[in-house]
Motif scaffolding. Structure first.
Motif, PDB file in Angstrom:
ATOM      1  N   ASP A  63       0.916  -1.346   0.070  1.00  0.00           N
ATOM      2  CA  ASP A  63       0.046   0.089   0.035  1.00  0.00           C
ATOM      3  C   ASP A  63       1.049   1.300   0.094  1.00  0.00           C
ATOM      4  OD1 ASP A  63      -1.615   2.105   0.479  1.00  0.00           O
ATOM      5  OD2 ASP A  63      -2.942   1.006   1.973  1.00  0.00           O
ATOM      6  N   ALA A  64       0.758   1.831  -1.133  1.00  0.00           N
ATOM      7  CA  ALA A  64       1.887   2.823  -1.311  1.00  0.00           C
ATOM      8  C   ALA A  64       1.788   4.174  -0.313  1.00  0.00           C
ATOM      9  CB  ALA A  64       1.997   3.444  -2.690  1.00  0.00           C
ATOM     10  N   GLU A  65       0.274   4.480  -0.026  1.00  0.00           N
ATOM     11  CA  GLU A  65      -0.103   5.595   0.524  1.00  0.00           C
ATOM     12  C   GLU A  65       0.287   5.351   2.025  1.00  0.00           C
ATOM     13  OE1 GLU A  65      -0.972   8.575  -0.053  1.00  0.00           O
ATOM     14  OE2 GLU A  65      -1.541   8.343  -2.151  1.00  0.00           O
ATOM     15  N   ARG A  66      -0.081   4.044   2.535  1.00  0.00           N
ATOM     16  CA  ARG A  66       0.280   3.692   3.951  1.00  0.00           C
ATOM     17  C   ARG A  66       1.779   3.890   4.131  1.00  0.00           C
ATOM     18  NH1 ARG A  66       0.060  -2.248   6.039  1.00  0.00           N
ATOM     19  NH2 ARG A  66       0.668  -2.039   8.119  1.00  0.00           N
ATOM     20  N   ALA A  67       2.420   3.411   3.225  1.00  0.00           N
ATOM     21  CA  ALA A  67       3.890   3.163   3.363  1.00  0.00           C
ATOM     22  C   ALA A  67       4.566   4.546   3.289  1.00  0.00           C
ATOM     23  CB  ALA A  67       4.671   2.641   2.285  1.00  0.00           C
ATOM     24  N   TYR A  68       3.848   5.543   2.586  1.00  0.00           N
ATOM     25  CA  TYR A  68       4.383   6.947   2.424  1.00  0.00           C
ATOM     26  C   TYR A  68       4.250   7.455   3.680  1.00  0.00           C
ATOM     27  CZ  TYR A  68       4.813  11.829   0.820  1.00  0.00           C
ATOM     28  OH  TYR A  68       5.230  12.945   0.674  1.00  0.00           O
ATOM     29  N   GLU A  69       3.127   7.315   4.484  1.00  0.00           N
ATOM     30  CA  GLU A  69       2.596   8.003   5.751  1.00  0.00           C
ATOM     31  C   GLU A  69       3.755   7.542   6.736  1.00  0.00           C
ATOM     32  OE1 GLU A  69      -0.129   6.012   9.278  1.00  0.00           O
ATOM     33  OE2 GLU A  69      -1.300   7.111   7.565  1.00  0.00           O
ATOM     34  N   ALA A  70       4.179   6.428   6.782  1.00  0.00           N
ATOM     35  CA  ALA A  70       5.078   5.835   7.676  1.00  0.00           C
ATOM     36  C   ALA A  70       6.495   6.626   7.304  1.00  0.00           C
ATOM     37  CB  ALA A  70       5.250   4.349   7.498  1.00  0.00           C
ATOM     38  N   MET A  71       6.717   6.798   6.080  1.00  0.00           N
ATOM     39  CA  MET A  71       8.033   7.431   5.823  1.00  0.00           C
ATOM     40  C   MET A  71       8.020   8.741   6.201  1.00  0.00           C
ATOM     41  SD  MET A  71       7.979   5.982   1.765  1.00  0.00           S
ATOM     42  CE  MET A  71       9.644   6.593   1.248  1.00  0.00           C
ATOM     43  N   ILE A  72       6.961   9.559   6.021  1.00  0.00           N
ATOM     44  CA  ILE A  72       6.858  10.960   6.435  1.00  0.00           C
ATOM     45  C   ILE A  72       6.848  11.017   8.068  1.00  0.00           C
ATOM     46  CG2 ILE A  72       5.200  12.804   6.830  1.00  0.00           C
ATOM     47  CD1 ILE A  72       6.600  12.735   4.079  1.00  0.00           C
ATOM     48  N   LYS A  73       6.484  10.014   8.788  1.00  0.00           N
ATOM     49  CA  LYS A  73       6.354  10.059  10.278  1.00  0.00           C
ATOM     50  C   LYS A  73       8.060   9.767  10.718  1.00  0.00           C
ATOM     51  CE  LYS A  73       4.536   9.787  14.367  1.00  0.00           C
ATOM     52  NZ  LYS A  73       3.785   8.799  14.719  1.00  0.00           N
ATOM     53  N   SER A  74       8.608   9.165   9.814  1.00  0.00           N
ATOM     54  CA  SER A  74      10.189   8.973  10.346  1.00  0.00           C
ATOM     55  C   SER A  74      10.923   9.957  10.024  1.00  0.00           C
ATOM     56  CB  SER A  74      10.662   7.461   9.790  1.00  0.00           C
ATOM     57  OG  SER A  74       9.990   6.295   9.783  1.00  0.00           O
ATOM     58  N   ALA A  75      10.556  10.732   9.109  1.00  0.00           N
ATOM     59  CA  ALA A  75      11.411  11.897   8.625  1.00  0.00           C
ATOM     60  C   ALA A  75      11.071  13.095   9.578  1.00  0.00           C
ATOM     61  CB  ALA A  75      10.879  12.248   7.241  1.00  0.00           C
ATOM     62  N   HIS A  76      10.023  12.860  10.463  1.00  0.00           N
ATOM     63  CA  HIS A  76       9.763  13.983  11.393  1.00  0.00           C
ATOM     64  C   HIS A  76       9.910  13.497  12.751  1.00  0.00           C
ATOM     65  CE1 HIS A  76       7.997  16.038   7.700  1.00  0.00           C
ATOM     66  NE2 HIS A  76       8.525  16.800   8.152  1.00  0.00           N
ATOM     67  N   GLN A  77      10.578  12.443  13.091  1.00  0.00           N
ATOM     68  CA  GLN A  77      10.493  11.935  14.193  1.00  0.00           C
ATOM     69  C   GLN A  77      11.269  13.029  15.255  1.00  0.00           C
ATOM     70  OE1 GLN A  77      13.505   8.453  14.735  1.00  0.00           O
ATOM     71  NE2 GLN A  77      13.316   8.847  12.419  1.00  0.00           N
ATOM     72  N   ASP A  78      10.931  12.853  16.755  1.00  0.00           N
ATOM     73  CA  ASP A  78      11.611  13.583  17.575  1.00  0.00           C
ATOM     74  C   ASP A  78      12.895  12.911  18.329  1.00  0.00           C
ATOM     75  OD1 ASP A  78      10.325  11.917  19.293  1.00  0.00           O
ATOM     76  OD2 ASP A  78       8.764  13.370  20.152  1.00  0.00           O
ATOM     77  N   ILE A  79      13.263  12.166  17.559  1.00  0.00           N
ATOM     78  CA  ILE A  79      14.415  11.362  18.225  1.00  0.00           C
ATOM     79  C   ILE A  79      15.664  11.305  17.206  1.00  0.00           C
ATOM     80  CG2 ILE A  79      13.320  10.185  19.910  1.00  0.00           C
ATOM     81  CD1 ILE A  79      13.486   7.512  18.251  1.00  0.00           C
ATOM     82  N   ARG A  80      16.785  10.606  17.519  1.00  0.00           N
ATOM     83  CA  ARG A  80      17.870  10.198  16.575  1.00  0.00           C
ATOM     84  C   ARG A  80      18.430  11.813  15.890  1.00  0.00           C
ATOM     85  NH1 ARG A  80      18.495   5.240  15.177  1.00  0.00           N
ATOM     86  NH2 ARG A  80      19.051   5.791  13.298  1.00  0.00           N
ATOM     87  N   GLY A  81      18.390  12.656  16.479  1.00  0.00           N
ATOM     88  CA  GLY A  81      18.888  13.812  15.715  1.00  0.00           C
ATOM     89  C   GLY A  81      18.102  14.439  15.041  1.00  0.00           C
ATOM     90  N   VAL A  82      16.919  14.093  14.509  1.00  0.00           N
ATOM     91  CA  VAL A  82      16.232  14.564  13.548  1.00  0.00           C
ATOM     92  C   VAL A  82      15.585  16.110  13.589  1.00  0.00           C
ATOM     93  CG1 VAL A  82      14.106  14.274  11.942  1.00  0.00           C
ATOM     94  CG2 VAL A  82      15.448  12.308  12.666  1.00  0.00           C
ATOM     95  N   PRO A  83      15.191  16.548  14.684  1.00  0.00           N
ATOM     96  CA  PRO A  83      14.754  17.931  14.957  1.00  0.00           C
ATOM     97  C   PRO A  83      16.086  18.848  14.640  1.00  0.00           C
ATOM     98  CG  PRO A  83      13.770  16.690  16.583  1.00  0.00           C
ATOM     99  CD  PRO A  83      14.648  15.557  15.924  1.00  0.00           C
ATOM    100  N   ASP A  84      17.118  18.417  15.109  1.00  0.00           N
ATOM    101  CA  ASP A  84      18.435  19.262  14.975  1.00  0.00           C
ATOM    102  C   ASP A  84      18.635  19.439  13.429  1.00  0.00           C
ATOM    103  OD1 ASP A  84      18.786  20.162  17.624  1.00  0.00           O
ATOM    104  OD2 ASP A  84      19.524  18.163  18.154  1.00  0.00           O
ATOM    105  N   TYR A  85      18.683  18.292  12.788  1.00  0.00           N
ATOM    106  CA  TYR A  85      18.814  18.263  11.644  1.00  0.00           C
ATOM    107  C   TYR A  85      17.875  18.871  10.772  1.00  0.00           C
ATOM    108  CZ  TYR A  85      18.306  15.955   6.696  1.00  0.00           C
ATOM    109  OH  TYR A  85      18.377  15.825   5.491  1.00  0.00           O
ATOM    110  N   ILE A  86      16.635  19.020  10.913  1.00  0.00           N
ATOM    111  CA  ILE A  86      15.889  19.863  10.366  1.00  0.00           C
ATOM    112  C   ILE A  86      15.886  21.412  10.578  1.00  0.00           C
ATOM    113  CG2 ILE A  86      13.176  20.365   9.928  1.00  0.00           C
ATOM    114  CD1 ILE A  86      12.626  17.542  10.686  1.00  0.00           C
TER     115      ILE A  86
END
Length: 751
Positions: free
Chosen positions: A423-446
Motif C-alpha cells: 500500500d503506497a499511501e500507507r508506506a508514504y505515511e510511515a516514511m513521513i513520520k520517520s522523517a519528522h521523528q523527535d529522536i535520533r537527531g532529526v529535529p536538529d537536522y531539520i
C-alpha cells in the motif's frame, strides 16, 4: 559399524541428490564455512531460506568474532542452538541449546565443551555434520520452524540429550526459562531473554524418536518412570533438562525442536512440519529449497573458485530477514501483543537496514517475488506497533542501531517499482513520520539543515544518510502527486552540501555555530558513536555518500575531473587509520577504500557518473578478486545479514545499484562469463561477457538484445523485459565507451 553407517548415509544422500537435481547441482558450490573465519561472523549450520530456525553449533566463547556463536578458529562445541544472527557485528539469540552427551552430568548447572576437529566436520545448504572427540556424531537439518537432530552414540555410551536454556553468549542473558515434560518423548517450554533486543520470547516443543527412561532437571528433580515423569516441570532463569535413554551400541536418537513466538502450543503444531522420522527426506527437502534458490541467479565460468564465492554469496543473501510468525501468520511482538498478519501472510524480523538497503533489498526485487511483499509489510507492521519504521529490528524490538532511517529507501524502491501487495499511501505515511521523528537527531537536522556535532554524534554520517533518505521520500512524493512534499524533501536532500569543505575536499562535521569541528584528520576514526563524526570509519570512507546526486557532489569539487582525482586519491592513500578507539568495522582496504564495511560499497562505481567508467571496471574487478575468496575468512569484514554477499552477486554479474532507489543498475566489470537472472515474471535476463578473462577486464562495447547500447547502466524495467546484455571485453580501456554525459547514470528523474 559406524564407518559402514557413514558410507551408507553418504551413498543414500548422493543418490537422492542425483535423482532430484542431476549432476549439475548448484548446492555443491556452496560452502557454509565461508565467512565463519576472519571477521565474517556467519554460521555454518542448517537452515532453509529465511527460516525461523538456524540450527548451528556454538563454541561457547564470547567475543566479537563469536557474534554468530561459532568461529572457525575454535575447536570446542558447547551445544547446538536454534537461532543465530548471520554476519552481524553484535551477538545475540542462540536460543534453545541442545547437547548430546555420552553420560548424564552429575552437576546439572555445569557448562560443557567438547573438542572436535574440522577434519570431522561437514556442511552444505540445509545440513551440518560433526563427529566430536567423544565419539558422538551429530547431524542437523531443518524446516522453516523446526530443527531436526540426528545423534549417533558410540559403544558404551549412556545416550543423553541435554537441553540448556541457561546457555548464552555475548549480549544475551536469560531472564525467565521454563520446561515441562509432557510424556516420555515430548517436552515444551520457553526462553525469555534480554540482550541487544531487550525483550525476546522463544517458545519451543521438542520430541524424541525414542522414549527417554529418565529425566534430570536442574532443580534436582529426577524422574525414572512414566508416572513420575508426566507433567514434570522446572522454571527459573536458567533451566536445564537431561534426557537419558537406554544404553545401546551404535544407538541413533533423533530429536525435533520446533519454535514459535507466541506459545508452546503453536510450537507443538510446528512439529508437524516434519511429520515422520525420516532425516534423509527432511535433509533432501532443505537441499531442494536451496537448489531452487540458487537457480534464480546462475553464472557460467570455468573458475570453480569463483563459482564457490558466487553461490555461497547467493546462499547468504537468503538467510535474513528471518521468519517470525507461526504458520497461521500469528506472532507476539516485543510489547507482548499478539497479532496476526492479514491473509495468512508472514511476519519477518532481523532487518539490518543500515547494511542491506544498499544492495540486498534491490536484489530481492529480482529474486524474492514470493516473500518480498511480506517483508515489506513486516516493516509496516513494525510501524503500526511502534509509531516509526524500523531502524534495526531484532525480534520486533527496535535496537536503534546505526544511523539513517533506511527503511525509507527500501520502501521507496518498492513503490517506485510498483511492487504488488504494498500500500503506497500507507508506506508514504510511515516514511513521513520517520522523517519528522523527535529522536535520533532529526529535529536538529531539520532546524540546522545538517546534524550539528555538538548536538549529537555522527554529524557527517547522519547528515549524508538523512539527505539520501529524504531524496527517496521526494521521489515517492512525486509519484504520488504530492507536489509540496516533493519540493520540501528535495531541498532536504541537498543537506549534504552543508558539510563539504572545499579546502580539504572532505565532508566535515560542523557544530551548531556553523563552524567545522577542529582539529581535522581525514584518517581519524572513533568507534564511540557519541564522539564519532564518521560512524564506523573516517572522512575518506564517508565523504562520498551522495548516491542521489553525484553531479551535485562533483560541482562542489569544481568539476567531474576534480571529483575523479579525489576518488583516485581514495584508492591510493595510505591504508592507515588514526585514533585511540579505531573502529574495527573498517577493513578490507585498498588505499582508504574499506570494502569490509558498507559505506564504501558504492564508491568504485562512482566513476560511471563522471565519464570515467574504465576506472570503475578496473576497481570492481580488483575488489572482487582481492576481497572475496572460498576459504573461511573469505569476506573482508562482517557479512552483515546478506549485504556483503549481495555486493558480490551483483558485481560478479557486472552490475550494482549505486542508488538503491533509482531503479537503475550501474555497470562494473563482470567476472563471470555469463550471468542469468530467472525473473519473477517467468522471463530470463542474461549478461554475457565476450572475451572475458583476468586480463580482459574493460568493456569495449555493449549490445542489448542485439542492438548497440551506449548507457553505463540498465534500468530495472529493462531487465524485467528479459533478453540479453552483451559486453565485449578487452585488455585496455575503451575511453570512448561512456564518454557522452547522456549515457551516464543518475540523470533523468534524479534532479
Amino acid at each position: 559399524m559406524n564407518m559402514l553407517m557413514r558410507l551408507s548415509s553418504l551413498v543414500l544422500f548422493s543418490s537422492l541428490c542425483l535423482l532430484s537435481r542431476g549432476q549439475d547441482s548448484l548446492i555443491r558450490y556452496v560452502d557454509p564455512f565461508i565467512g565463519t573465519g576472519g571477521h565474517g561472523h556467519t554460521f555454518p549450520g542448517a537452515a532453509v531460506p529465511f527460516g525461523m530456525v538456524q540450527l548451528s553449533p556454538d563454541n561457547g566463547r564470547s567475543g566479537w568474532d563469536w557474534c554468530s556463536g561459532y568461529h572457525y578458529s575454535d575447536s570446542l562445541i558447547a551445544g547446538f542452538s536454534h537461532t543465530h544472527l548471520s554476519g552481524t557485528g553484535i551477538g545475540d539469540w542462540l536460543d534453545i541449546s541442545v547437547m548430546p552427551l555420552t553420560a548424564p552430568l552429575a552437576d546439572t548447572t555445569q557448562g560443557i565443551k567438547i573438542r572436535f576437529s574440522h577434519d570431522n566436520e561437514y556442511a552444505s545448504p540445509g545440513y551440518y555434520r560433526v563427529t566430536m572427540d567423544n565419539g558422538i556424531r551429530a547431524e542437523l537439518t531443518a524446516t522453516a520452524r523446526c530443527g531436526y537432530h540426528r545423534y549417533t552414540y558410540p559403544q558404551g555410551a549412556t545416550p543423553t540429550i541435554r537441553l540448556d536454556l541457561a546457555f548464552h553468549l555475548n549480549w544475551d542473558t536469560p531472564t525467565e526459562t521454563h520446561v515441562t515434560i509432557l510424556n516420555d518423548s515430548t517436552l515444551v517450554g520457553y526462553r525469555y531473554s534480554t540482550g541487544w533486543a531487550h525483550v525476546q520470547r522463544v517458545y519451543f516443543a521438542a520430541r524424541t524418536s525414542s522414549a527417554f527412561t529418565k529425566t534430570i532437571l536442574n532443580d534436582g528433580h529426577s524422574a525414572s518412570d512414566m508416572s513420575d515423569m508426566a507433567e514434570t516441570y522446572d522454571k527459573g532463569k536458567g533451566v536445564s533438562a537431561q534426557l537419558i535413554f537406554n544404553e545401546h551400541h551404535g544407538h541413533i536418537i533423533e530429536l525435533k525442536v520446533a519454535l514459535s513466538s507466541t506459545s508452546y502450543d503453536k510450537a507443538l503444531q510446528a512439529l508437524n512440519e516434519i511429520p515422520s522420522w525420516d532425516f534423509a527426506r527432511t535433509r533432501k527437502s532443505a537441499a531442494d529449497q536451496w537448489e531452487n534458490e540458487l537457480r534464480k541467479v546462475t553464472i557460467s565460468t570455468n573458475n570453480d573458485a569463483l563459482k564457490r564465492v558466487f553461490y555461497t554469496a547467493l546462499y547468504h543473501t537468503a538467510i535474513a530477514p528471518t521468519l517470525y510468525s507461526d504458520a497461521d501468520g500469528e506472532y507476539q511482538n516485543a510489547h507482548g501483543d499478539v497479532h496476526t498478519m492479514p491473509g495468512g501472510t508472514s511476519r519477518y524480523t532481523l532487518f539490518s537496514l543500515w547494511d542491506t538497503f544498499r544492495a540486498l533489498k534491490p536484489l530481492f526485487t529480482l529474486t524474492q517475488p514470493e516473500r518480498y511483499t511480506d517483508m515489506l509489510n513486516s516493516m509496516l507492521a513494525f510501524y503500526d506497533e511502534n509509531g516509526l519504521l524500523p531502524v534495526w529490528d531484532l525480534s520486533t524490538w527496535e535496537t536503534n542501531t546505526m544511523t539513517g532511517y533506511h527503511a525509507i529507501p527500501v520502501l521507496a524502491d518498492a513503490i517506485l517499482k510498483e511492487w504488488p501487495g504494498l500500500d503506497a499511501e500507507r508506506a508514504y505515511e510511515a516514511m513521513i513520520k520517520s522523517a519528522h521523528q523527535d529522536i535520533r537527531g532529526v529535529p536538529d537536522y531539520i532546524q540546522y539543515g545538517y546534524l550539528p556535532q555538538d548536538k549529537a554524534g555522527g554529524s557527517v554520517t547522519v547528515t549524508l544518510e538523512y539527505a539520501y533518505d529524504d531524496w527517496c521520500i521526494a521521489q515517492v512524493a512525486k509519484k504520488l502527486g504530492k507536489t509540496a512534499d516533493h519540493a520540501t524533501f528535495m531541498n532536504r536532500a541537498k543537506s549534504y552540501a552543508q558539510l563539504f569543505d572545499p579546502g580539504t575536499g572532505f565532508m566535515r562535521a560542523k557544530n551548531s555555530d556553523g563552524q567545522f569541528v577542529e582539529p581535522f584528520d581525514p584518517f581519524w576514526s572513533e568507534h564511540d558513536f557519541d564522539k564519532a563524526q564518521y560512524i564506523e570509519g573516517n572522512a575518506w570512507q564517508h565523504s562520498f555518500f551522495v548516491p542521489h546526486d553525484v553531479a551535485g557532489l562533483a560541482a562542489l569539487y569544481g568539476s567531474n575531473k576534480a571529483l575523479g582525482k579525489k576518488l583516485d586519491e581514495l584508492f591510493t592513500a595510505p591504508s592507515v587509520m588514526h585514533g585511540e578507539n579505531i573502529s574495527p568495522d573498517a577493513s578490507g582496504f585498498i588505499g582508504q577504500y574499506a570494502h569490509g564495511n558498507e559505506p564504501s560499497h558504492h564508491i568504485a562505481y562512482m566513476y560511471n557518473y563522471i565519464g570515467e567508467p574504465w576506472k570503475t571496471q578496473e576497481r570492481v574487478r580488483q575488489i572482487v578478486d582481492s576481497m572475496y575468496h572460498d576459504k573461511p575468512d573469505g569476506y573482508a569484514g562482517n557479512e552483515d545479514a546478506g549485504q556483503m554477499s549481495a555486493w558480490a552477486v551483483w558485481s560478479i554479474g557486472g552490475l550494482y545499484p549505486v542508488n538503491p532507489a533509482a531503479g537503475e543498475y550501474v555497470f562494473g566489470s563482470p567476472s563471470a562469463d555469463k550471468t542469468t537472472f530467472s525473473l519473477p515474471n517467468g522471463r530470463q535476463f542474461t549478461i554475457s561477457a565476450q572475451n572475458n578473462s583476468d586480463r580482459n577486464i574493460y568493456i569495449q562495447s555493449a549490445t542489448l538484445n542485439g542492438k548497440p547500447y551506449e548507457n553505463l547502466y540498465i534500468r530495472h524495467q529493462d531487465i524485467l523485459e528479459g533478453g540479453e546484455l552483451v559486453f565485449k571485453m578487452g585488455p585496455k580501456p575503451n575511453k570512448r565507451f561512456g564518454r557522452n554525459p547522456e549515457t551516464w547514470p543518475g540523470g533523468e528523474g534524479n534532479w
